[in-house]
Each structure stands twice: as C-alpha cells, then as structure tokens.
Write a protein that holds these residues in place. Structure first.
Motif, PDB file in Angstrom:
ATOM      1  N   UNK A 244       0.738  -1.298   0.058  1.00 20.65           N
ATOM      2  CA  UNK A 244      -0.065  -0.012   0.057  1.00 20.65           C
ATOM      3  C   UNK A 244       0.857   1.405   0.004  1.00 20.65           C
ATOM      4  N   UNK A 245       2.125   1.181   0.816  1.00 18.27           N
ATOM      5  CA  UNK A 245       2.874   2.103   0.884  1.00 18.27           C
ATOM      6  C   UNK A 245       3.396   2.596  -0.633  1.00 18.27           C
ATOM      7  N   UNK A 246       4.036   1.346  -1.271  1.00 22.03           N
ATOM      8  CA  UNK A 246       4.444   1.489  -2.526  1.00 22.03           C
ATOM      9  C   UNK A 246       3.259   2.233  -3.397  1.00 22.03           C
ATOM     10  N   UNK A 247       2.196   1.800  -3.296  1.00 18.46           N
ATOM     11  CA  UNK A 247       1.067   2.369  -4.380  1.00 18.46           C
ATOM     12  C   UNK A 247       0.882   3.591  -4.056  1.00 18.46           C
ATOM     13  N   UNK A 248       0.894   4.190  -2.767  1.00 23.16           N
ATOM     14  CA  UNK A 248       0.826   5.651  -2.569  1.00 23.16           C
ATOM     15  C   UNK A 248       1.823   6.393  -3.137  1.00 23.16           C
ATOM     16  N   UNK A 249       3.102   5.784  -3.054  1.00 28.32           N
ATOM     17  CA  UNK A 249       4.132   6.646  -3.405  1.00 28.32           C
ATOM     18  C   UNK A 249       4.256   6.847  -5.048  1.00 28.32           C
ATOM     19  N   UNK A 250       3.668   5.572  -5.819  1.00 21.54           N
ATOM     20  CA  UNK A 250       3.621   5.788  -7.510  1.00 21.54           C
ATOM     21  C   UNK A 250       2.355   6.647  -7.575  1.00 21.54           C
ATOM     22  N   UNK A 251       1.286   6.494  -6.819  1.00 14.64           N
ATOM     23  CA  UNK A 251       0.293   7.570  -7.154  1.00 14.64           C
ATOM     24  C   UNK A 251       0.416   8.865  -7.034  1.00 14.64           C
ATOM     25  N   UNK A 252       1.388   9.164  -5.854  1.00 19.54           N
ATOM     26  CA  UNK A 252       1.770  10.606  -5.600  1.00 19.54           C
ATOM     27  C   UNK A 252       2.703  10.993  -6.538  1.00 19.54           C
ATOM     28  N   UNK A 253       3.827  10.263  -6.925  1.00 17.58           N
ATOM     29  CA  UNK A 253       4.542  10.791  -8.217  1.00 17.58           C
ATOM     30  C   UNK A 253       3.706  11.007  -9.341  1.00 17.58           C
TER      31      UNK A 253
ATOM     32  N   UNK B  63      -6.966  18.094 -13.816  1.00 16.50           N
ATOM     33  CA  UNK B  63      -7.410  18.212 -12.442  1.00 16.50           C
ATOM     34  C   UNK B  63      -8.520  16.907 -12.286  1.00 16.50           C
ATOM     35  N   UNK B  64      -8.976  16.489 -13.223  1.00 16.48           N
ATOM     36  CA  UNK B  64      -9.795  15.158 -12.984  1.00 16.48           C
ATOM     37  C   UNK B  64      -8.939  14.067 -12.527  1.00 16.48           C
ATOM     38  N   UNK B  65      -7.809  13.867 -13.430  1.00 16.98           N
ATOM     39  CA  UNK B  65      -6.841  12.955 -13.220  1.00 16.98           C
ATOM     40  C   UNK B  65      -6.187  13.042 -11.962  1.00 16.98           C
ATOM     41  N   UNK B  66      -6.012  14.231 -11.628  1.00 14.53           N
ATOM     42  CA  UNK B  66      -5.165  14.306 -10.080  1.00 14.53           C
ATOM     43  C   UNK B  66      -6.490  13.801  -8.926  1.00 14.53           C
ATOM     44  N   UNK B  67      -7.537  14.473  -9.132  1.00 10.97           N
ATOM     45  CA  UNK B  67      -8.649  14.246  -8.405  1.00 10.97           C
ATOM     46  C   UNK B  67      -8.976  12.642  -8.223  1.00 10.97           C
ATOM     47  N   UNK B  68      -8.702  12.046  -9.425  1.00 12.57           N
ATOM     48  CA  UNK B  68      -9.152  10.373  -9.320  1.00 12.57           C
ATOM     49  C   UNK B  68      -7.670   9.733  -8.608  1.00 12.57           C
ATOM     50  N   UNK B  69      -6.761  10.248  -8.834  1.00 16.09           N
ATOM     51  CA  UNK B  69      -5.708   9.935  -8.264  1.00 16.09           C
ATOM     52  C   UNK B  69      -5.960   9.894  -6.621  1.00 16.09           C
ATOM     53  N   UNK B  70      -6.196  10.990  -6.303  1.00  9.91           N
ATOM     54  CA  UNK B  70      -6.432  11.465  -4.868  1.00  9.91           C
ATOM     55  C   UNK B  70      -7.338  10.288  -4.198  1.00  9.91           C
ATOM     56  N   UNK B  71      -8.520  10.185  -5.002  1.00  2.29           N
ATOM     57  CA  UNK B  71      -9.603   9.151  -4.607  1.00  2.29           C
ATOM     58  C   UNK B  71      -9.137   7.682  -4.435  1.00  2.29           C
ATOM     59  N   UNK B  72      -8.205   7.263  -5.473  1.00  2.44           N
ATOM     60  CA  UNK B  72      -7.662   6.061  -5.222  1.00  2.44           C
ATOM     61  C   UNK B  72      -6.776   5.968  -4.013  1.00  2.44           C
ATOM     62  N   UNK B  73      -5.959   7.151  -3.751  1.00  2.00           N
ATOM     63  CA  UNK B  73      -5.153   6.956  -2.485  1.00  2.00           C
ATOM     64  C   UNK B  73      -6.067   7.109  -1.144  1.00  2.00           C
ATOM     65  N   UNK B  74      -7.081   7.885  -1.403  1.00  2.77           N
ATOM     66  CA  UNK B  74      -7.769   7.662  -0.141  1.00  2.77           C
ATOM     67  C   UNK B  74      -8.275   6.504   0.132  1.00  2.77           C
TER      68      UNK B  74
END
Length: 95
Positions: A9-18, A44-55
């Motif tokens: 999960x930590x690795x996935x969060x790093x990849x999504x944040x990058x 903006x929609x992509x960044x918001x989608x990535x934030x949703x996945x991270x959440x």
C-alpha cells in the motif's frame, strides 16, 4: 517484505503521488498555454481521481476497513460522492 499489505500500500501511495506530481508539473510548465481549454480540466480530473484512489487505499489498508464490508462500502461511497462534488466545483468555472 513484498507480501506485506502495508508495504505494498505504501509503494502504491508513492507511485500515485509521483504520478499526480508529474501531471501537475506538466500543467504548471505552461505546456497548456497554447493548448485547448480541456487539457487543464482533464489534468484536474486525473489528479482528483488519483487522490480518490489514494484515499481508498488509506482507508482499506491502513485503517483496516478491508475486513469490514459495511464500513468500507460506506466510507468509499462518501469519499466518492465528495470527490464528485469537488470535481463539479472544479469544472463549473470552465463551462
């Protein structure tokens, strides 16, 4: 170590944040100044989608909601509705 759910999960969060940072840098560098107006909206929609996945990853893995179907569904629904409201507010001035 690769079998540990928290580590993955930590690795996935790093990849999504990058990935979100790369999208934001691409938009910030002025590459869309001559482009169409839909490019910042998509970014903006992509960044918001990535934030949703991270959440969802944080809620499932770190808070342990992956074991409780009821709470996971409730939090995912609330988080998704919140993201849709934010997307609507972000896109409203562009219309």
């Amino acid at each position: 170590m690769l079998k540990d759910k928290l580590f993955r999960a930590w690795i996935a969060l790093l990849v999504l944040s990058a990935t979100s940072t790369a999208v934001a840098i691409f938009i910030d560098r002025g590459k869309t100044a001559t482009g169409a107006g839909w490019v910042p909206a998509v970014a903006g929609a992509v960044i918001l989608l990535l934030a949703l996945i991270k959440g969802r990853i944080i809620l499932s893995r770190y808070l342990g909601l992956e074991t409780t179907r009821f709470w996971r569904r409730g939090f995912n629904t609330a988080l998704t509705l919140y993201a849709l409201v934010l997307l609507g507010l972000y896109l409203a001035p562009m219309l």
